[in-house]
Design an enzyme around this catalytic site. Sequence first.
Site, mmCIF file in Angstrom:
data_model
loop_
_atom_site.group_PDB
_atom_site.id
_atom_site.type_symbol
_atom_site.label_atom_id
_atom_site.label_comp_id
_atom_site.label_asym_id
_atom_site.label_seq_id
_atom_site.Cartn_x
_atom_site.Cartn_y
_atom_site.Cartn_z
ATOM 1 N N GLY B 17 3.903 -15.244 -3.599
ATOM 2 C CA GLY B 17 3.649 -14.414 -2.965
ATOM 3 C C GLY B 17 3.207 -14.161 -1.586
ATOM 4 N N PHE B 20 -1.598 -11.716 1.637
ATOM 5 C CA PHE B 20 -2.948 -11.785 3.582
ATOM 6 C C PHE B 20 -3.362 -13.396 2.164
ATOM 7 C CE2 PHE B 20 -2.980 -7.566 4.056
ATOM 8 C CZ PHE B 20 -2.994 -7.535 5.088
ATOM 9 N N GLY B 21 -3.067 -13.597 1.382
ATOM 10 C CA GLY B 21 -3.636 -15.330 0.757
ATOM 11 C C GLY B 21 -2.489 -15.432 0.879
ATOM 12 N N VAL B 85 10.205 -14.537 -9.344
ATOM 13 C CA VAL B 85 9.070 -15.540 -10.696
ATOM 14 C C VAL B 85 9.835 -15.192 -12.276
ATOM 15 C CG1 VAL B 85 7.994 -17.383 -11.088
ATOM 16 C CG2 VAL B 85 8.369 -16.790 -8.874
ATOM 17 N N GLU B 176 -8.082 7.415 2.095
ATOM 18 C CA GLU B 176 -7.444 7.370 3.189
ATOM 19 C C GLU B 176 -6.024 8.666 2.621
ATOM 20 O OE1 GLU B 176 -8.998 2.902 4.424
ATOM 21 O OE2 GLU B 176 -6.770 3.424 3.265
ATOM 22 N N ASP B 305 -6.076 -10.724 -5.206
ATOM 23 C CA ASP B 305 -6.097 -9.784 -6.590
ATOM 24 C C ASP B 305 -5.960 -10.152 -7.479
ATOM 25 O OD1 ASP B 305 -6.590 -7.775 -4.157
ATOM 26 O OD2 ASP B 305 -5.076 -6.309 -4.547
ATOM 27 N N ALA B 321 -8.132 -7.339 1.135
ATOM 28 C CA ALA B 321 -6.856 -8.135 2.215
ATOM 29 C C ALA B 321 -8.160 -9.319 3.030
ATOM 30 C CB ALA B 321 -6.646 -7.419 3.569
ATOM 31 N N GLN B 322 -9.378 -9.159 3.324
ATOM 32 C CA GLN B 322 -9.896 -10.487 3.980
ATOM 33 C C GLN B 322 -10.392 -11.335 2.952
ATOM 34 O OE1 GLN B 322 -13.928 -8.606 5.133
ATOM 35 N NE2 GLN B 322 -14.172 -6.915 3.782
#
Lengths: 432, 432
Positions: B17, B20-21, B85, B176, B305, B321-322
């Site tokens: 993946g 962000f992580g 995977v 949003e 997540d 994300a943070q």
Amino acid sequence: MDMSTIDPNWPHVVIIGAGFGGLAVAQQLAHAPVRVTVVDRNNYHLFVPLLYQVATAALSPADVAEPIRHILGRYPNIRVVLSEVTGIDAGSRQLTLGTGERLDYDRLVIATGSTSSYFGHDEWRAYAPACKSIEEARLIRSRVLGAFEEAERDGAADREALMTFVIVGGGPTGVELAGSVAELARYALASDFRRIRPETARIILVEGGPRILSAFPESLARYAERALARIGVQVMTDIPVETITAEGLTAGGRFIPARTVLWGAGVAPTGAAALLGAPPGPGGRLAVDDRLRVSGVANVYALGDVAACLGEDGTPLPGLAQVAQQQGRYLGTALRREMVSGQMSKPFRFHNRGNAAIIGRHAAIFDFGRYRLKGYPAWMLWAIVHVVLLVNFAQRIRVSLQWLWRYLTYRRGARIITSAPARPCKEAELSD
Amino acid sequence: MDMSTIDPNWPHVVIIGAGFGGLAVAQQLAHAPVRVTVVDRNNYHLFVPLLYQVATAALSPADVAEPIRHILGRYPNIRVVLSEVTGIDAGSRQLTLGTGERLDYDRLVIATGSTSSYFGHDEWRAYAPACKSIEEARLIRSRVLGAFEEAERDGAADREALMTFVIVGGGPTGVELAGSVAELARYALASDFRRIRPETARIILVEGGPRILSAFPESLARYAERALARIGVQVMTDIPVETITAEGLTAGGRFIPARTVLWGAGVAPTGAAALLGAPPGPGGRLAVDDRLRVSGVANVYALGDVAACLGEDGTPLPGLAQVAQQQGRYLGTALRREMVSGQMSKPFRFHNRGNAAIIGRHAAIFDFGRYRLKGYPAWMLWAIVHVVLLVNFAQRIRVSLQWLWRYLTYRRGARIITSAPARPCKEAELSD
């Protein structure tokens, strides 16, 4: 002029197709006392001359597509309809749309353009996509980038075929595609892989005739061939394509293993002649007179790629944006004069603004008839002309910025694979 | 460090993946004496927090997607593999890829994120697309724009249902999406149609719980509700969704005719737990300890997540994300220390950098725990943070420019319909 001032008794002009030609007709009729309806199957005007840059990840689809409503929304007398046209009844002056709606017209303008043609080999389409629509451009982008990804895999069986890209057709479209694929491999992807070296990819431009760019003077074509060779494109002339399969292409009796084949060879007019029931003219295009009236069908006009309009030399004008645009401006003005003040216009005359092809960074050719230009100045001129031609100011900023950025960094901003690079491609992919 | 200096005996870290992580882990391991392989099924890193802007025609897909090779290509010790995977064998420390390739690892990092969840009603997916991938965002864009086009047709049977847009879920994503659809209708499309007035479209935000934005303080949620009302979004709380069909949605016993329903309600972790054979933790996420080690599986880590990492209050950290980015930086540094110098790192601690939701032009909310911000300053801060967060400098210029342009003109640059707005959507569309 307010929307409430539109008189339902004003004559009604229906324009099929919002390409360069159809849009120009509509814009000339803006603010005139006529009702205008523009019918297109897409909700956007497509800047086809830059589509190969979407196919090679330099631009995004939205950079070369502008919503038709955005362009024409400000004119209260122009209505836009998103639909296919399924029937034309010239006798009762009525159009049938795919939505079931019927449209009565006083004047009909057919500006539906051209589509890719495989010279009777429609089975090649699945293996060698052309670059005439956003969907096709996106498919090509996924195939080209996907081929590098597949070649990068450990134990990739077919690395040579994966790293070979064949472009069929040595016209401007084929040359631009070949040059752009070569630059993508040599510069944008150069440092991105570990198992392969993208800059060693084979890019082959296959032309059935004796030389590429046959519409250009020979000196310019020779220059283009040298410029292509410099960025690693191998040009093969005089070898007609015999078969195309998932494994590669056979041309001139020789099999070239290639997992990616792109089609830049043939175009054919859209099926408007069949809808109209008119006998097809030269090259299957609609025969029109020097006032763009379709021969033998009253109140119907045709222009751009779909029409065979004879130039001064007696041959049909080429399928170029500038031809369609000039015809559109001419026809819009002529229709306005005729319907508003009953005046007859002079016949249409094409003014050649120069014919260009771009090979790559700093390399292009321009043919103005008497003058010729090549290399860096031609490239600069091409870039300026194309930015200015883009319909909308916002696009102008964005496209210039992306060009500037790419120019400085050799990078490509739109390198995303979003449809599966499966091969042979399924129908669904093409029609998506 | 040159590619030739990569030692095949260096320990091998595999990261699944490139969100962000995963990216943050890889970047911390760049230039360290370890071999890193990043596996992702897409060739791009996706900036998910801005994906709703693609869905509502404000940005192009390429504006929120960056090729992974472009981000990591400069690090010789990092390899990128484009693949699914299909299996993890933690006993023999081996991964099986969709391409058939097998990868041995010394450390495995699972950073596969989350996917949309329909709470057991997978049949709703066809009628109410979520906004978690580029394909889905493009589908939503086509549906929303296509609904206006259909309503504009002469004799459109179902104009009211076509002009009603229901967004399910009152979290930040739903808010949003609703705000952005409302602004699209009120500003960008306002003057484009003749038969309909897009600014009269009904936009309804449906929330099953007692209030929207339940993760935010009540005062901010109340402000958001007022701001939504100002741009024409009707908020309905306490009404759980019962059914969704092609005709509309039934919620709280009431049927709302709507041809466009969007899903912003639920997410679930990807199926990594099943692949690993580990018992799923809270919410189906992989249970990890305070050093992000998956419970009971040696040498396997999880973050973002897909992982349930408990915060200071004993509940799992939210899917933001943070969170993923901080965990990624922590884990990359921890792995480097451990593998290179044998040092053990301190446990991971999350530092809340503020939680935001944007309602529309000039309207956003920010929650920093102790401080709160709303309205114009929050919007400004949100815009700056998101531009800065974007991975790549080129994107920064482009996205800022598009924002500036939209801000000045209320226009939207990416208003093209490229997949058929057919309804109910076929599987092919979603998987395209």
